[in-house]
Design a protein around this motif. Structure first.
Motif, mmCIF file in Angstrom:
data_model
loop_
_atom_site.group_PDB
_atom_site.id
_atom_site.type_symbol
_atom_site.label_atom_id
_atom_site.label_comp_id
_atom_site.label_asym_id
_atom_site.label_seq_id
_atom_site.Cartn_x
_atom_site.Cartn_y
_atom_site.Cartn_z
ATOM 1 N N LYS A 113 0.150 0.481 -6.203
ATOM 2 C CA LYS A 113 0.421 -0.547 -7.224
ATOM 3 C C LYS A 113 0.663 0.044 -8.609
ATOM 4 C CE LYS A 113 -2.153 -3.942 -4.595
ATOM 5 N NZ LYS A 113 -2.330 -3.074 -3.432
ATOM 6 N N ARG A 128 0.857 -1.174 0.000
ATOM 7 C CA ARG A 128 0.000 0.000 0.000
ATOM 8 C C ARG A 128 0.898 1.229 0.000
ATOM 9 N NH1 ARG A 128 -1.038 2.624 4.760
ATOM 10 N NH2 ARG A 128 0.113 1.858 6.548
ATOM 11 N N THR A 139 -6.358 13.013 -0.083
ATOM 12 C CA THR A 139 -5.486 11.880 0.213
ATOM 13 C C THR A 139 -6.080 10.585 -0.336
ATOM 14 O OG1 THR A 139 -4.643 12.975 2.185
ATOM 15 C CG2 THR A 139 -4.344 10.610 2.060
ATOM 16 N N ARG A 140 -7.380 10.382 -0.114
ATOM 17 C CA ARG A 140 -8.045 9.172 -0.648
ATOM 18 C C ARG A 140 -8.008 9.158 -2.172
ATOM 19 N NH1 ARG A 140 -13.421 9.104 2.865
ATOM 20 N NH2 ARG A 140 -13.447 11.075 1.820
ATOM 21 N N PHE A 141 -8.194 10.320 -2.803
ATOM 22 C CA PHE A 141 -8.152 10.419 -4.263
ATOM 23 C C PHE A 141 -6.775 10.044 -4.792
ATOM 24 C CE2 PHE A 141 -7.111 13.066 -7.991
ATOM 25 C CZ PHE A 141 -7.988 12.511 -8.908
ATOM 26 N N ARG A 155 -10.181 13.828 1.685
ATOM 27 C CA ARG A 155 -10.688 13.439 0.359
ATOM 28 C C ARG A 155 -9.575 13.463 -0.681
ATOM 29 N NH1 ARG A 155 -15.431 17.585 0.159
ATOM 30 N NH2 ARG A 155 -13.724 18.683 1.128
ATOM 31 N N LYS A 204 -4.517 8.184 -3.408
ATOM 32 C CA LYS A 204 -4.309 6.740 -3.221
ATOM 33 C C LYS A 204 -5.119 5.950 -4.252
ATOM 34 C CE LYS A 204 -3.098 6.704 1.645
ATOM 35 N NZ LYS A 204 -3.428 6.170 2.974
ATOM 36 N N LEU A 205 -6.330 6.413 -4.550
ATOM 37 C CA LEU A 205 -7.184 5.723 -5.513
ATOM 38 C C LEU A 205 -6.581 5.740 -6.914
ATOM 39 C CD1 LEU A 205 -9.931 4.364 -6.161
ATOM 40 C CD2 LEU A 205 -10.788 6.669 -6.641
ATOM 41 N N ILE A 206 -6.135 6.908 -7.381
ATOM 42 C CA ILE A 206 -5.602 6.971 -8.744
ATOM 43 C C ILE A 206 -4.261 6.255 -8.884
ATOM 44 C CG2 ILE A 206 -6.832 9.096 -9.299
ATOM 45 C CD1 ILE A 206 -4.158 10.574 -9.071
ATOM 46 N N ASN A 207 -3.592 5.999 -7.761
ATOM 47 C CA ASN A 207 -2.343 5.236 -7.785
ATOM 48 C C ASN A 207 -2.552 3.787 -7.372
ATOM 49 O OD1 ASN A 207 -0.072 7.056 -8.512
ATOM 50 N ND2 ASN A 207 -1.006 8.277 -6.883
ATOM 51 N N ALA A 208 -3.802 3.368 -7.285
ATOM 52 C CA ALA A 208 -4.153 1.995 -6.891
ATOM 53 C C ALA A 208 -3.442 1.611 -5.601
ATOM 54 C CB ALA A 208 -3.854 1.009 -8.013
ATOM 55 N N ASP A 209 -3.430 2.553 -4.655
ATOM 56 C CA ASP A 209 -2.785 2.378 -3.348
ATOM 57 C C ASP A 209 -1.319 1.955 -3.487
ATOM 58 O OD1 ASP A 209 -2.973 2.819 -0.661
ATOM 59 O OD2 ASP A 209 -3.697 0.819 -0.182
#
Length: 80
Positions: A72, A15, A61-63, A59, A65-70
């Motif tokens: 991956k 992650r 921070t979550r975005f 929000r 992480k989402l666009i970077n696939a946490d």
């Protein structure tokens, strides 16, 4: 290589965490904090003083992480 030793394969990130750097107003050291989403006091490990910090938008921070696939999506494709 010993028969009991296993060849180590490179490990992929599990992650990601976003680190923000807050400059200490007393000594200037940049204090790394992992996505502080609540207003709080930071403790400088160099001068030992405390100071209030401005929190980051949860929000955003979550975005990120989402666009970077946490984490991956950031893997170097040459290693896959």
């Amino acid at each position: 290589m010993n028969a009991r030793q296993k060849a180590l394969m490179p490990v992929k990130p599990a992650r990601m965490e976003i680190i923000y750097l807050y400059p200490c107003p007393f000594c200037g050291r940049e204090l790394p904090l992992a996505s502080p989403t609540q207003a709080s006091l930071a403790h400088c490990d160099m001068c030992k003083n405390q100071f209030p910090i401005v929190p980051v938008d949860e929000r955003m921070t979550r975005f990120l992480k989402l666009i970077n696939a946490d984490g991956k999506a950031a893997i170097d494709q040459d290693y896959l």
